[in-house]
Design a protein around this motif. Structure first.
Motif, short mmCIF file in Angstrom:
data_model
loop_
_atom_site.label_atom_id
_atom_site.label_comp_id
_atom_site.label_asym_id
_atom_site.label_seq_id
_atom_site.Cartn_x
_atom_site.Cartn_y
_atom_site.Cartn_z
N GLU A 36 36.80 39.63 38.52
CA GLU A 36 38.62 39.95 37.79
C GLU A 36 39.83 40.59 38.03
O GLU A 36 41.22 39.49 38.65
CB GLU A 36 38.82 41.27 37.04
CG GLU A 36 37.66 41.54 35.55
CD GLU A 36 37.70 42.42 34.79
OE1 GLU A 36 37.75 43.48 35.18
OE2 GLU A 36 36.39 42.61 33.07
N ARG B 11 32.01 42.70 38.63
CA ARG B 11 33.14 42.80 37.30
C ARG B 11 33.93 43.32 37.94
O ARG B 11 35.08 42.31 37.86
CB ARG B 11 33.21 43.98 35.80
CG ARG B 11 34.30 43.60 35.33
CD ARG B 11 34.01 44.88 34.09
NE ARG B 11 34.08 46.27 34.45
CZ ARG B 11 34.72 46.56 34.38
NH1 ARG B 11 36.21 46.03 34.17
NH2 ARG B 11 34.94 47.99 34.83
N GLU C 107 30.20 49.08 39.51
CA GLU C 107 31.21 48.03 38.74
C GLU C 107 32.01 46.86 39.95
O GLU C 107 32.76 46.04 39.60
CB GLU C 107 32.66 48.94 38.28
CG GLU C 107 32.44 49.65 37.72
CD GLU C 107 32.11 49.30 35.71
OE1 GLU C 107 32.14 48.41 35.53
OE2 GLU C 107 31.79 49.63 35.08
#
Length: 514
Positions: free
Chosen positions: A482, A478, A475
């Motif tokens: 974010e 991402r 992850e």
């Protein structure tokens, strides 16, 4: 030849194929007054010398701390996450433009393979020593288990940074290819599983006081579980992590985890033993001690000021999270450890009127000293030794241990593994256990993987593993987009293979993007 043995600490003696090199330690682990002519037959001739050989493998973690742990492990674990900011010469971590010539990674590469080589040599010689009756099988097999576990840890640290690396499993001069190509990352973690499987067969769950700090069955299970996670074998990871049930506990108070006097506490799984605070602790020292505290302390106090926390990280904690003040402090806040009194530092007395906070809200410590980039927030976890003065003081280095892996991380890995096999109820139960210690009773909402990553962040930022955990989860791209609106250039979530190693070994291939 006169040999003296001290078994009190895991120390500084290194055995090679033909000689013992004494690196120096306060307890003189092994003093050899006649080093010439020492063959393997002599070195592996008694329990005392074999113990000393294995002790020497631990030196891989204890030597050259400023390059190995600070720049080789702490840097990527924290600067890549953007939660910490490099205020020195190495700001390229935040932009993922690490040069292939970055010296610390080359030193880490060399140091890890040196330790792997020592482990390989010991593994090749302990079985013959057992058969010859030079050491009893129980002790000899336990020492073999330590070699397997340490080798696996070294491969784990390297693969977390670089991805695939050459697997070297035989002593130098044997079947080992000095110009071996890289194995894949999966092949490296599969070998780590094999090493840890051997280790758990023979290592104890705990040791007596004289042997505290050695790798244990729990250390092996923890690294085995993590390796299975890298391999996406989450059922196997769950088995490994749950084998540790009943043998480890969370510290009741989060602040106690890194307390100066809490060495090898009940939550610690693998901890680098740094113990020698005698003698010269200025720039003349670099072994058996660490400068990570001075590196992270505010420059206004006399610290290096080169690793400041970001305001975004500080602000990301939920209200009431007890981990916040035990992890990071900012303008107007005093240190939560009663042993650390900011007002007692000489520069604070002379320049800041004896204030007991890291600056004030009106005048935060953000870099009037010419070091731009600081935001006024500082790592509490690395700042726990009251005897360490900082960058310009006589006590630059600290003998406080370095916790590389602890049970809080294992539990969150277990939660992630349960999530990956579709059991979010079990994953949430573990997350609640972690949050309970933090004083948080609200049940987090949202995607379970995001909940787990938030807990990784607030449990482990400022330590030695967060970037690796993000990369292991898949992850990382991402997450950074974010949280920080940072895009990772393709392939640069891995660190570069050191250029010096590429020059030496024509069969090595650089990671994509470099």
């Amino acid at each position: 030849m006169k040999i003296k043995i001290s078994k009190n600490k895991i120390g500084m003696v290194v055995a090679s194929l033909s000689a013992i090199f004494v690196l120096g330690c306060s307890d003189e682990f092994l003093q050899d007054e006649k080093k010439d002519g020492l063959t393997d037959k002599v070195v592996y001739s008694s329990p005392e010398t074999i113990i000393a050989v294995v002790n020497g493998i631990y030196d891989t973690f204890q030597a050259d701390q400023s390059e190995y742990i600070v720049k080789g492990v702490f840097y990527p674990a924290n600067f890549l996450t953007q939660d910490y900011i490099n205020v020195g010469a190495d700001t390229f971590f935040e932009t993922f433009e690490i040069p292939t010539t970055f010296g610390a990674f080359n030193k880490m590469w060399i140091q890890n393979y040196r330790g792997i080589g020592r482990a390989n040599t010991a593994l090749a010689n302990i079985d013959p020593a057992i058969k010859a009756g030079n050491i009893d099988s129980e002790l000899g097999n336990r020492l073999k288990g330590e070699c397997y576990a340490i080798r696996g840890i070294l491969y784990s640290l390297s693969a977390t940074n670089f991805g695939g690396i050459p697997l070297v499993l035989e002593p130098a001069g044997g079947k080992t290819d000095a110009f071996a190509p890289r194995n894949t990352q999966d092949e490296v973690f599969a070998q780590i599983v094999l090493d840890m499987e051997e280790a758990v067969k023979v290592l104890p769950w705990e040791y007596d006081a004289a042997n505290k700090g050695r790798v244990t069955k729990g250390t092996a299970y923890a690294y085995m579980g993590s390796a299975y996670m890298w391999l996406k074998k989450y059922d196997k990871a769950i088995e490994a992590f749950e084998a540790m049930n009943g043998h480890y506990q969370l510290e009741q108070n989060f602040l106690d985890i890194f307390a100066y006097k809490n060495k090898n506490g009940k939550e610690s799984i693998f901890e680098i033993q740094l113990y020698d605070e005698s003698g010269d602790l200025s720039w003349g020292r670099n072994d058996n001690v660490s400068n990570i505290q001075s590196f992270c302390m505010p420059n206004e106090i006399n610290g290096g000021g080169y690793a400041g926390a970001s305001k975004a990280y500080y602000d990301s904690f939920e209200g009431g999270d007890l981990r916040k003040s035990a992890s990071v402090i900012g303008p107007g806040e005093s240190h939560p450890d009663p042993l650390i009194k900011i007002s007692d530092y000489p520069k604070i007395k002379s320049n800041y009127g004896g204030m007991n906070t890291v600056g004030t809200v009106a005048k935060p410590w953000v870099g009037a000293d010419g070091l731009p980039g600081r935001q006024g927030y500082y790592n509490v976890k690395t700042w726990r030794n009251p005897n360490t003065d900082g960058w310009g003081g006589p006590n630059i280095f600290s003998g406080a241990n370095i916790i590389i892996l602890r049970y809080g991380e294992v539990l969150l890995g277990l939660a992630e593994s349960y999530h990956k096999v579709g059991n979010d109820a079990k994953a949430m139960a573990i997350v609640k256990e972690i949050r309970k210690r933090a004083g948080l009773t609200a049940v987090p909402t949202g995607n379970m993987i995001d909940v787990i990553i938030a807990e990784y962040r607030h449990e482990l930022s400022g330590e030695y593993s967060l970037w690796g955990l993000l990369r292991r989860s898949g992850e990382q791209v991402r997450y950074l987009k974010e949280e920080y609106n940072v895009s990772i250039p393709a392939g640069k979530d891995l660190m570069p293979i050191p250029q010096e190693q590429l020059d030496l070994n024509p069969n090595l291939v650089q990671n994509p993007g470099y």
